[in-house]
Design a protein around this motif. Structure first.
Motif, PDB file in Angstrom:
ATOM      1  N   GLN A 103      -7.937  -3.921  -0.803  1.00  0.00           N
ATOM      2  CA  GLN A 103      -7.365  -3.854  -1.729  1.00  0.00           C
ATOM      3  C   GLN A 103      -7.918  -3.857  -3.038  1.00  0.00           C
ATOM      4  OE1 GLN A 103      -3.618  -4.682  -1.455  1.00  0.00           O
ATOM      5  NE2 GLN A 103      -4.108  -3.916   0.591  1.00  0.00           N
ATOM      6  N   ASP A 158      -8.588  -0.092  -3.534  1.00  0.00           N
ATOM      7  CA  ASP A 158      -7.339   0.428  -3.917  1.00  0.00           C
ATOM      8  C   ASP A 158      -7.258   0.399  -5.560  1.00  0.00           C
ATOM      9  OD1 ASP A 158      -6.529   1.573  -1.545  1.00  0.00           O
ATOM     10  OD2 ASP A 158      -5.200  -0.093  -1.359  1.00  0.00           O
ATOM     11  N   HIS A 179       0.852  -1.318  -0.009  1.00  0.00           N
ATOM     12  CA  HIS A 179      -0.076   0.087  -0.024  1.00  0.00           C
ATOM     13  C   HIS A 179       0.996   1.383   0.122  1.00  0.00           C
ATOM     14  CE1 HIS A 179      -3.431   2.613   1.004  1.00  0.00           C
ATOM     15  NE2 HIS A 179      -2.467   3.146   1.954  1.00  0.00           N
ATOM     16  N   SER A 220       2.326   1.516  -3.452  1.00  0.00           N
ATOM     17  CA  SER A 220       1.278   2.171  -4.397  1.00  0.00           C
ATOM     18  C   SER A 220       0.969   3.777  -4.372  1.00  0.00           C
ATOM     19  CB  SER A 220       0.266   1.310  -4.397  1.00  0.00           C
ATOM     20  OG  SER A 220      -0.676   1.324  -3.363  1.00  0.00           O
ATOM     21  N   ARG A 268      -0.986  -2.734  -7.270  1.00  0.00           N
ATOM     22  CA  ARG A 268      -1.983  -3.000  -6.866  1.00  0.00           C
ATOM     23  C   ARG A 268      -3.001  -4.381  -7.084  1.00  0.00           C
ATOM     24  NH1 ARG A 268      -4.633   2.883  -5.230  1.00  0.00           N
ATOM     25  NH2 ARG A 268      -3.313   3.407  -3.434  1.00  0.00           N
TER      26      ARG A 268
END
Length: 381
Positions: free
Chosen positions: A316, A319, A270, A273, A303
């Protein structure tokens, strides 16, 4: 700033992550140089300490069946990893260690320069501020206090070699990572209070410490993780200060370190990204759409890979949808309307298939927000 704590693994038992909370601090210990029967001077307080402290510590170490020459670093002010107090070295406004200590005239109350410049009267006593003067003496004490935390560092292996000629030599534990947690905590406090220069200063010190450690341990994944997160925070500071060029430099370096790590840690994925997206955002606002799309696409790839392994993790999926929306938005601005529509539609499908429980209210709010944006984009086509 990133929600990832780069020092979560080194917080002592019962402590609290210095990035996610500042209620229970995880400060570093302050080393006092001492040798048996030899007086020494504390690097922070300047006070002389006799060999008595060493004898007591050695006895304690023997009770725990450890090398009596290996002693925990101590702080002359009584601050350890669980009971750190800022006291007179803190700023009442930002609650962090003083940075560019400044004194109000005429009341003489002291704050960080950036903090007190926002006021016309003293936040502590209410007196009118007629002027602000630097307090170099107090700042020097704060700097010595920070410098005293984990500056005496020797590895156990190196220490073993050193004691061959002197059986009484004291070897301090390497507590450099506790120092790192302490500095990150101070930076987060300052950042939340909008004292960005203070936050940047503490994070810079932390990054320098980690870089020094990496010189002798280049493949250490934990150090790479910590440095990647700290560099990302430095990028946030520069972006807040309006220095986009430096922000991009920090975000790119952060990404380089995080890319070296296994992709099985969702928090690291995370953070990676997000750093890539932030570079994309800065490029986007600067009008460089092709560069922005490149970074957004890289973030999307990261991701997508994560969601393949963790398809049941709702955050996720959201995202991925968010990254799809960013890439599609740039495609539209570049004139690739059909490609943009495909991206928006794919993102909508991801979110509509995602079912969240009542205990995930915050995620549901985020899902609906992104979904609303996507539908508006399709309505505008």
């Amino acid at each position: 700033m990133s929600s990832l704590c780069p020092f979560a693994k080194v917080v002592t038992a019962g402590g609290t992550c210095p990035v996610k909370s500042d209620k229970n601090t995880s400060a570093a210990s302050c080393p006092i140089k001492s040798q048996t029967n030899t007086a020494s001077v504390c690097p922070v307080s300047g006070k002389t300490h006799t060999g008595t402290d060493h004898k007591e510590t050695s006895a304690h170490a023997e009770e725990n069946n450890t090398d009596p020459r290996m002693v925990p670093a101590k702080c002359p002010f009584g601050y350890d990893s669980n009971t750190f107090k800022l006291g007179p070295l803190s700023c009442m406004v930002c609650q962090a260690l003083l940075h560019e200590s400044s004194k109000c005239v005429p009341c003489s109350h002291k704050f960080c320069k950036a903090c007190i410049l926002r006021f016309k009267d003293c936040p502590l006593c209410g007196a009118d501020i007629e002027g602000i003067e630097p307090d170099d003496e107090l700042q020097a004490l704060v700097d010595r206090f920070i410098d005293g935390h984990a500056r005496i560092k020797r590895s156990h292996v190196a220490g073993a070699e050193e004691v061959t000629g002197d059986k009484n030599k004291v070897i301090y534990e390497d507590v450099s990572m506790e120092r790192g947690a302490f500095l990150v905590q101070q930076a987060m406090r300052a950042f939340r209070a909008h004292n960005i220069e203070s936050a940047k200063s503490r994070l810079s010190m932390c990054s320098e410490d980690i870089r020094e450690e990496l010189k002798s341990s280049q493949d250490n994944q934990e150090l790479c993780s910590q440095l990647g997160a700290v560099l990302g925070m430095l990028g946030d500071c520069c972006r807040t200060l309006g220095d986009a060029t430096s922000a991009i430099t920090y975000y790119e370096e952060s990404s380089e370190f995080l890319l070296k790590l296994p992709k099985n840690d969702l928090e690291l994925v995370h953070t990676l990204s997000v750093s890539l997206n932030k570079i994309g955002d800065l490029r986007y606002y600067d009008g460089d759409l092709h560069s922005a799309r490149s970074y957004y696409a890289r973030s999307l790839d990261v991701r997508r890979s994560a969601v393949k392994e963790h398809s049941a993790v709702a955050s996720q999926v959201i995202d991925v949808a968010t990254s799809l929306a960013k890439v599609a938005d740039v495609d539209r601005n570049l004139g690739n309307e059909s490609v943009a529509v495909e991206g928006f539609e794919e993102a909508i499908k991801c979110l509509e298939k995602l079912k969240l429980g009542s205990e995930e209210a915050s995620l549901e709010q985020r899902r609906l927000s992104v979904l609303d944006f996507l539908h508006k984009q399709l309505d505008d086509k």
